[in-house]
Scaffold this motif. Structure first.
Motif, PDB file in Angstrom:
ATOM      1  N   ASN A  67       1.816  12.437   5.765  1.00  0.00           N
ATOM      2  CA  ASN A  67       2.791  11.408   5.436  1.00  0.00           C
ATOM      3  C   ASN A  67       2.425  10.659   4.147  1.00  0.00           C
ATOM      4  N   PRO A  68       3.143  10.901   3.060  1.00  0.00           N
ATOM      5  CA  PRO A  68       2.785  10.253   1.786  1.00  0.00           C
ATOM      6  C   PRO A  68       2.944   8.745   1.800  1.00  0.00           C
ATOM      7  N   MET A  69       3.809   8.227   2.676  1.00  0.00           N
ATOM      8  CA  MET A  69       4.060   6.795   2.692  1.00  0.00           C
ATOM      9  C   MET A  69       2.834   5.984   3.107  1.00  0.00           C
ATOM     10  N   GLN A  70       1.918   6.591   3.854  1.00  0.00           N
ATOM     11  CA  GLN A  70       0.765   5.830   4.329  1.00  0.00           C
ATOM     12  C   GLN A  70      -0.459   5.950   3.422  1.00  0.00           C
ATOM     13  N   PHE A  71      -0.313   6.651   2.290  1.00  0.00           N
ATOM     14  CA  PHE A  71      -1.397   6.753   1.318  1.00  0.00           C
ATOM     15  C   PHE A  71      -1.139   5.790   0.176  1.00  0.00           C
ATOM     16  N   ASN A  72      -2.066   4.857  -0.032  1.00  0.00           N
ATOM     17  CA  ASN A  72      -1.924   3.950  -1.174  1.00  0.00           C
ATOM     18  C   ASN A  72      -2.701   4.470  -2.383  1.00  0.00           C
ATOM     19  N   ASN A  73      -3.296   5.649  -2.216  1.00  0.00           N
ATOM     20  CA  ASN A  73      -4.047   6.282  -3.299  1.00  0.00           C
ATOM     21  C   ASN A  73      -3.550   7.709  -3.457  1.00  0.00           C
ATOM     22  N   LEU A  74      -2.930   8.014  -4.598  1.00  0.00           N
ATOM     23  CA  LEU A  74      -2.344   9.337  -4.825  1.00  0.00           C
ATOM     24  C   LEU A  74      -3.393  10.440  -4.790  1.00  0.00           C
ATOM     25  N   LEU A  75      -4.591  10.154  -5.298  1.00  0.00           N
ATOM     26  CA  LEU A  75      -5.665  11.143  -5.300  1.00  0.00           C
ATOM     27  C   LEU A  75      -6.096  11.475  -3.878  1.00  0.00           C
ATOM     28  N   ASP A  76      -6.134  10.457  -3.034  1.00  0.00           N
ATOM     29  CA  ASP A  76      -6.494  10.644  -1.630  1.00  0.00           C
ATOM     30  C   ASP A  76      -5.477  11.547  -0.934  1.00  0.00           C
ATOM     31  N   LEU A  77      -4.196  11.363  -1.269  1.00  0.00           N
ATOM     32  CA  LEU A  77      -3.138  12.205  -0.710  1.00  0.00           C
ATOM     33  C   LEU A  77      -3.295  13.650  -1.154  1.00  0.00           C
ATOM     34  N   LYS A  78      -3.568  13.853  -2.444  1.00  0.00           N
ATOM     35  CA  LYS A  78      -3.670  15.213  -2.984  1.00  0.00           C
ATOM     36  C   LYS A  78      -4.840  15.990  -2.390  1.00  0.00           C
ATOM     37  N   LYS A  79      -5.946  15.292  -2.128  1.00  0.00           N
ATOM     38  CA  LYS A  79      -7.132  15.997  -1.633  1.00  0.00           C
ATOM     39  C   LYS A  79      -7.204  16.062  -0.107  1.00  0.00           C
ATOM     40  N   TYR A  80      -6.178  15.510   0.574  1.00  0.00           N
ATOM     41  CA  TYR A  80      -6.192  15.581   2.040  1.00  0.00           C
ATOM     42  C   TYR A  80      -6.156  17.049   2.473  1.00  0.00           C
ATOM     43  N   PRO A  81      -7.072  17.471   3.359  1.00  0.00           N
ATOM     44  CA  PRO A  81      -7.186  18.899   3.724  1.00  0.00           C
ATOM     45  C   PRO A  81      -5.899  19.469   4.325  1.00  0.00           C
ATOM     46  N   LYS A  82      -5.514  20.630   3.853  1.00  0.00           N
ATOM     47  CA  LYS A  82      -4.333  21.331   4.374  1.00  0.00           C
ATOM     48  C   LYS A  82      -4.800  22.664   4.945  1.00  0.00           C
ATOM     49  N   MET A 121      11.784  14.796   6.045  1.00  0.00           N
ATOM     50  CA  MET A 121      11.502  13.479   6.621  1.00  0.00           C
ATOM     51  C   MET A 121      11.969  12.329   5.740  1.00  0.00           C
ATOM     52  N   TYR A 122      11.975  12.544   4.423  1.00  0.00           N
ATOM     53  CA  TYR A 122      12.413  11.501   3.491  1.00  0.00           C
ATOM     54  C   TYR A 122      13.450  12.098   2.529  1.00  0.00           C
ATOM     55  N   PRO A 123      14.639  12.388   3.027  1.00  0.00           N
ATOM     56  CA  PRO A 123      15.648  13.081   2.209  1.00  0.00           C
ATOM     57  C   PRO A 123      16.102  12.314   0.969  1.00  0.00           C
ATOM     58  N   ILE A 124      15.978  10.994   0.984  1.00  0.00           N
ATOM     59  CA  ILE A 124      16.369  10.217  -0.202  1.00  0.00           C
ATOM     60  C   ILE A 124      15.140   9.735  -0.974  1.00  0.00           C
ATOM     61  N   GLY A 125      13.966  10.271  -0.617  1.00  0.00           N
ATOM     62  CA  GLY A 125      12.734   9.852  -1.274  1.00  0.00           C
ATOM     63  C   GLY A 125      12.108   8.647  -0.596  1.00  0.00           C
ATOM     64  N   LEU A 126      10.918   8.266  -1.055  1.00  0.00           N
ATOM     65  CA  LEU A 126      10.177   7.176  -0.431  1.00  0.00           C
ATOM     66  C   LEU A 126      10.629   5.793  -0.892  1.00  0.00           C
ATOM     67  N   LYS A 127      10.976   5.690  -2.158  1.00  0.00           N
ATOM     68  CA  LYS A 127      11.206   4.381  -2.769  1.00  0.00           C
ATOM     69  C   LYS A 127      12.292   3.574  -2.062  1.00  0.00           C
ATOM     70  N   ASN A 128      13.398   4.219  -1.691  1.00  0.00           N
ATOM     71  CA  ASN A 128      14.531   3.493  -1.107  1.00  0.00           C
ATOM     72  C   ASN A 128      14.684   3.736   0.396  1.00  0.00           C
TER      73      ASN A 128
END
Length: 285
Positions: free
Chosen positions: A58-73, A98-105
């Motif tokens: 879930n990208p919405m719960q990451f306040n650090n973009l780098l942390d999101l990118k390196k999360y193990p998949k 899950m976020y069809p209109i994006g996160l911002k709105n």
């Protein structure tokens, strides 16, 4: 195992299960499954007819973009684990589903106070992301039960609060933390630890346990001094401390004087890896 990626297909499947009066359990995850997740699944099987596992980073719960990118998949590995556990349904949506209109709105769910303190203060916006995705999953899956680990204690309290206050007919079941033999709590982030950091990491829980033992021996007196000594010990071991303190287990208010129930919450950095853990104690009169 039925892997469902589409929201509408999931909704159709849930309607079928409801018609059959099946008791549904939800285990929400971000993948990279380990023994802690397996414990959640095995606990769920005791309560329900069918366990639905979700995997969504879930990208919405990451306040650090780098942390999101390196999360193990580890999707293929996760599927092997779930098949071995005989999971019938895996919900595996992508971000557009899950976020069809994006996160911002996007509409979000915010739990006051609990989401802004301790871990919420250290990671602004994190719990808004957690509660928003949890509510979306609850609306889609309509579970009778949902299962959360006690390692993420603040998250557990927040989820229980939103379920109560938003009148979800869902029972939240908390599952004790699963640990390695050395005491380190299982976490998806453990894979980011270097070999030397893996040797140091168990000192976190050892220090938490020692802190709790001292608080118990002193019957809750001089908590501030005990906490400060533990913090200093961890610093000397190479940890950077975000959070290490004693709190009320129900309200998460800081405790500075003797109290019947206490939880020590810790959130620390070891190198570039964030580790969280806790231990709750009850003081005798």
């Amino acid at each position: 195992m039925n892997i469902i990626k589409n929201v509408h297909i999931l909704e159709k499947k849930i309607k079928e299960l409801k018609k059959k009066k099946k008791v549904i359990g939800l285990v929400p995850t971000m993948g990279n499954l380990h023994h802690g997740h397996i414990k959640l699944i095995s606990s769920a099987k005791k309560y329900v007819d069918i366990v639905i596992v979700s995997i969504f980073i879930n990208p919405m719960q990451f306040n650090n973009l780098l942390d999101l990118k390196k999360y193990p998949k580890t999707f293929e590995q996760d599927c092997c684990i779930l098949r071995k556990e005989k999971i019938e349904i895996l919900f595996y949506p992508d971000i557009h589903e899950m976020y069809p209109i994006g996160l911002k709105n996007h509409t979000y769910i915010d739990v006051p106070k609990l989401s802004k303190i301790i871990e919420g203060k250290a990671r602004p916006g994190h719990f808004v992301g957690v509660t928003t995705i949890v509510c979306k999953l609850f609306n889609l899956v309509q579970p009778n039960f949902s299962f959360f680990g006690e390692k993420d204690y603040q998250q557990l309290l927040i989820v229980k609060k939103l379920v109560k206050e938003l009148n979800y007919p869902i029972k939240i079941i908390s599952v004790p933390t699963i640990r390695l033999k050395n005491g380190l709590a299982f976490s998806s982030r453990n894979k980011n630890l270097s070999i030397s950091e893996q040797k140091k990491a168990p000192f976190l829980y050892k220090t938490i346990k020692k802190t709790c033992n001292i608080i118990r021996q002193k019957k809750g007196k001089n908590i501030h001094k005990t906490i400060q000594e533990s913090r200093e010990y961890l610093r000397k071991k190479g940890f950077y401390i975000d959070i290490f303190n004693a709190y009320d287990p129900k309200t998460l208010d800081s405790i500075c004087k003797p109290s019947k129930s206490i939880i020590v919450l810790a959130s620390v950095w070891l190198g570039k890896t964030r580790l969280i853990d806790n231990k709750k104690i009850t003081l005798k009169n």
